[in-house]
Structures are given as C-alpha cells and as structure tokens.
Design a protein around this motif. Structure first.
Motif, mmCIF file in Angstrom:
data_model
loop_
_atom_site.group_PDB
_atom_site.id
_atom_site.type_symbol
_atom_site.label_atom_id
_atom_site.label_comp_id
_atom_site.label_asym_id
_atom_site.label_seq_id
_atom_site.Cartn_x
_atom_site.Cartn_y
_atom_site.Cartn_z
ATOM 1 N N ALA A 43 38.905 -31.500 -57.667
ATOM 2 C CA ALA A 43 38.845 -33.067 -57.366
ATOM 3 C C ALA A 43 39.511 -33.285 -59.002
ATOM 4 O O ALA A 43 40.143 -34.440 -58.859
ATOM 5 N N LEU A 44 39.059 -32.887 -60.129
ATOM 6 C CA LEU A 44 39.385 -33.401 -61.210
ATOM 7 C C LEU A 44 40.835 -32.871 -61.333
ATOM 8 O O LEU A 44 41.969 -33.773 -62.088
ATOM 9 N N SER A 45 41.476 -31.785 -60.755
ATOM 10 C CA SER A 45 42.941 -31.619 -60.621
ATOM 11 C C SER A 45 43.794 -32.497 -60.107
ATOM 12 O O SER A 45 44.532 -33.274 -60.406
ATOM 13 N N ILE A 73 41.660 -29.232 -51.347
ATOM 14 C CA ILE A 73 40.387 -30.252 -51.016
ATOM 15 C C ILE A 73 40.158 -30.259 -49.569
ATOM 16 O O ILE A 73 39.133 -30.444 -49.131
ATOM 17 N N ASN A 127 36.579 -23.902 -56.660
ATOM 18 C CA ASN A 127 35.642 -24.715 -57.081
ATOM 19 C C ASN A 127 36.190 -26.315 -56.714
ATOM 20 O O ASN A 127 37.250 -26.718 -56.967
ATOM 21 N N ARG A 128 35.333 -26.872 -56.232
ATOM 22 C CA ARG A 128 35.508 -28.070 -55.555
ATOM 23 C C ARG A 128 35.685 -29.288 -56.819
ATOM 24 O O ARG A 128 36.642 -30.082 -56.848
ATOM 25 N N SER A 129 35.029 -29.075 -57.661
ATOM 26 C CA SER A 129 35.027 -30.037 -59.016
ATOM 27 C C SER A 129 36.525 -29.671 -59.788
ATOM 28 O O SER A 129 37.019 -30.742 -60.129
ATOM 29 N N PHE A 130 36.816 -28.616 -59.791
ATOM 30 C CA PHE A 130 38.068 -28.241 -60.248
ATOM 31 C C PHE A 130 39.160 -29.119 -59.521
ATOM 32 O O PHE A 130 40.056 -29.441 -60.156
ATOM 33 N N SER A 184 38.830 -27.420 -47.893
ATOM 34 C CA SER A 184 37.433 -27.090 -48.457
ATOM 35 C C SER A 184 36.247 -27.730 -47.959
ATOM 36 O O SER A 184 35.255 -27.448 -47.565
#
Length: 80
Positions: free
Chosen positions: A38-40, A74, A33-36, A77
């Motif tokens: 990015a936040l990571s 990322i 998941n890209r949100s994961f 991705s």
C-alpha cells in the motif's frame, strides 16, 4: 549524456517488479506485506504525478510501472 543512465535505472527497477508480479499471478495470491504494498503504491503514484508535472519522462515512466506492479500484487493479496 546522463539521460541514458536514468533509462538504465528505469529498466532495472521496473524489471525488479516482474518476477514478484509473475509469481503472484501464477500463484493467484500475494504473500508480500500489505502495508508495504500500500505504501509503495501510494508513494509511486504520488511520484508519478509529480514527475508528470515536471515533464520528467524517466521518473514518470518508472513510477507508473512501479505503481502498476504494486497494484497487481495488492489485487492478488485481497482477491486470491
């Protein structure tokens, strides 16, 4: 005495990113998941800066490696 515990944790946590990153590189794409990711990456980078400012080698190294792992995933991705 307790610093070796930090280094053991550093190695374990950093090694956790290796299988995912290697799988991503081999496949040429990332399905995490890209949100994961990015936040990571943002969280790890912020903690890298914080640990650096505090002179904490263990957490600086850990978060720098975690940031690199997240950025690798990322990249693949967005650019399979």
């Amino acid at each position: 005495m307790s610093s070796w515990i930090g280094y053991v944790g550093l190695v374990c946590f950093a090694l956790a990113w290796i299988p995912q990153s290697m799988e991503t590189i081999r496949a040429g794409r990332c399905v995490v998941n890209r949100s994961f990711l990015a936040l990571s990456a943002m969280g790890s980078f912020a903690l890298t800066l914080y640990a650096y400012s505090r002179g904490d080698t263990v957490f600086y190294s850990l978060n720098a490696l975690t940031t690199a792992g997240a950025l690798t995933n990322i990249y693949f991705s967005f650019f399979p």
